[in-house]
Design a protein around this motif. Structure first.
Motif, PDB file in Angstrom:
ATOM      1  N   ILE A 314       0.839  -1.203   0.000  1.00 30.50           N
ATOM      2  CA  ILE A 314       0.000   0.000   0.000  1.00 30.50           C
ATOM      3  C   ILE A 314       0.870   1.247   0.000  1.00 30.50           C
ATOM      4  N   GLU A 315       2.003   1.196   0.700  1.00 31.87           N
ATOM      5  CA  GLU A 315       2.916   2.342   0.703  1.00 31.87           C
ATOM      6  C   GLU A 315       3.496   2.598  -0.684  1.00 31.87           C
ATOM      7  N   ARG A 316       3.778   1.527  -1.429  1.00 34.96           N
ATOM      8  CA  ARG A 316       4.277   1.713  -2.795  1.00 34.96           C
ATOM      9  C   ARG A 316       3.232   2.403  -3.668  1.00 34.96           C
ATOM     10  N   TYR A 320       3.358   6.200  -5.361  1.00 34.18           N
ATOM     11  CA  TYR A 320       3.060   6.433  -6.776  1.00 34.18           C
ATOM     12  C   TYR A 320       1.992   7.511  -6.935  1.00 34.18           C
ATOM     13  N   MET A 321       0.934   7.429  -6.160  1.00 34.22           N
ATOM     14  CA  MET A 321      -0.133   8.422  -6.240  1.00 34.22           C
ATOM     15  C   MET A 321       0.375   9.798  -5.813  1.00 34.22           C
ATOM     16  N   ALA A 337       1.797   6.662 -17.735  1.00 40.12           N
ATOM     17  CA  ALA A 337       1.978   6.768 -16.275  1.00 40.12           C
ATOM     18  C   ALA A 337       2.775   5.620 -15.706  1.00 40.12           C
ATOM     19  N   ALA A 338       2.516   4.397 -16.184  1.00 38.36           N
ATOM     20  CA  ALA A 338       3.216   3.241 -15.622  1.00 38.36           C
ATOM     21  C   ALA A 338       4.712   3.311 -15.883  1.00 38.36           C
ATOM     22  N   PRO A 342       7.429   5.379  -9.895  1.00 35.06           N
ATOM     23  CA  PRO A 342       8.636   5.177  -9.094  1.00 35.06           C
ATOM     24  C   PRO A 342       9.181   3.762  -9.312  1.00 35.06           C
ATOM     25  N   PRO A 343      10.481   3.568  -9.247  1.00 35.35           N
ATOM     26  CA  PRO A 343      11.093   2.281  -9.593  1.00 35.35           C
ATOM     27  C   PRO A 343      10.530   1.089  -8.818  1.00 35.35           C
ATOM     28  N   ASP A 344      10.137   1.318  -7.562  1.00 30.76           N
ATOM     29  CA  ASP A 344       9.700   0.180  -6.748  1.00 30.76           C
ATOM     30  C   ASP A 344       8.197  -0.076  -6.850  1.00 30.76           C
ATOM     31  N   PHE A 345       7.470   0.691  -7.692  1.00 36.74           N
ATOM     32  CA  PHE A 345       6.018   0.561  -7.720  1.00 36.74           C
ATOM     33  C   PHE A 345       5.580  -0.818  -8.184  1.00 36.74           C
TER      34      PHE A 345
END
Length: 348
Positions: A314-316, A320-321, A337-338, A342-345
């Motif tokens: 959820i933090e990832r 991203y949001m 967008a994808a 962020p790299p870890d999303f």
């Protein structure tokens, strides 16, 4: 001097003698422009000479002023100006929902706990926060009762405006005093008779700027602060300076601040935190969540180990949001967008 002795002392002792024993008590009257009060009389008698409408300009009655003054001079100066408001537990005894359905739950909450309050918009989350704030005693529309340390709180604990048990941080923090941030913090520290106000105000300011995504200076006026900056300032102030052991937060996710850091800060100070939220991350960061439907408490859910294991994912998503929101604010287009996530999303 215990509470009963202090009450008797205030009721029977001329103000000049009160000031001899508590020199800082003069500041109380300076703050409400009553330096001219008759000092050869005890406070209840001296107030009979003050027009009720004059006190009304400060939102006070004679009874409330006496109660506030008693709390003011009862502050433990050996405790750095902080009044000792002891709390070992807060208990919610169920009342009823909008449809009259009884709430059977008894909920015991302890210092250091975070309690989420969840439910649809209009379900009654703010009403529960209101019941806790006023320490309801079956005298609100829900019929709930709030116990402190297992017993019903007395009127002095419920209605005194000084040394309040509960601090509330609403969605909209509106300041009416045109003070700078530095002046505002200094005034609060001085009102609590903190020995080293410069140190604590610097700590609050630094903490607030860690919480907000929009840094601000001590020279800005509080009326110029954005909603997120105001909430960050008041959360830092509540955690580091306020002695209220119970904190109510209404939808902190809308504040534009570091929510997780804010909660950790409050819990570190052994506050009991109630937060109304629609945010799944905040809901799972809570120890338990109270589910409200149609005005009533329907169930209490303890955050499970499985739910806690979901928090990193959820933090990832949350990061991203947040990145998307920041890009919108900067005037960027959101295309592919994808690919720009962020790299870890997308990586577990």
């Amino acid at each position: 001097m215990n509470n009963g002795q202090l009450d008797s002392f205030i009721e029977t002792t001329p103000l000049n003698d009160v000031f001899t024993q508590y020199p800082y008590a003069k500041d109380f009257f300076t703050g409400i422009r009553l330096e001219h009060i008759h000092k050869t009389l005890p406070l209840p008698d001296a107030l009979k000479e003050i027009p009720e409408d004059y006190l009304g300009d400060f939102g006070l009655t004679r009874k409330e002023l006496i109660a506030d003054f008693t709390v003011f001079i009862g502050i433990d100066s050996e405790n750095g100006g902080q009044a000792d408001i002891g709390i070992k537990s807060l208990t919610i005894l169920g009342g009823q929902g909008k449809d009259g359905e009884r709430e059977e739950q008894r909920i015991d909450i302890f210092p250091g706990e975070i309690i989420g309050i969840v439910g649809p918009t209009g379900a009654g989350k703010s009403r529960l926060l209101g019941d806790i704030e006023c320490l309801a005693q079956r005298d609100t529309p829900t019929g709930r009762q709030i116990l402190i340390n297992g017993t019903a709180p007395g009127e002095s604990l419920r209605f005194e405006s000084s040394g309040k048990l509960v601090a509330q941080l609403s969605q909209n923090m509106n300041f009416v005093m045109d003070l700078t941030v530095s002046e505002f913090l200094a005034m609060h520290a001085e009102s609590r008779m903190i020995r080293n106000p410069e140190k604590i105000t610097a700590e609050i300011f630094e903490c607030a700027n860690k919480l907000t995504g929009e840094p601000f200076s001590q020279d800005e006026t509080v009326t110029q602060l954005s909603g997120g900056q105001s909430r960050a300032l008041m959360i830092a102030d509540t955690a580091l300076l306020s002695n209220s052991p119970v904190v109510l937060i209404d939808e902190i996710e809308n504040a534009g601040i570091d929510r997780k850091l804010a909660l950790n800060l409050l819990v570190k100070k052994e506050k009991i935190v109630f937060m109304s939220t629609h945010d799944p991350l905040l809901a799972l960061l809570a120890d338990r969540r109270i589910v409200i439907k149609n005005g009533g408490i329907r169930t209490v859910i303890k955050t499970s180990a499985g739910e806690q294991n979901c928090i990193p994912d959820i933090e990832r998503i949350d990061r991203y949001m947040t990145d998307l929101r920041n890009r919108i604010r900067q005037g960027e287009r959101i295309e592919n967008a994808a690919e720009k996530a962020p790299p870890d999303f997308l990586v577990r």
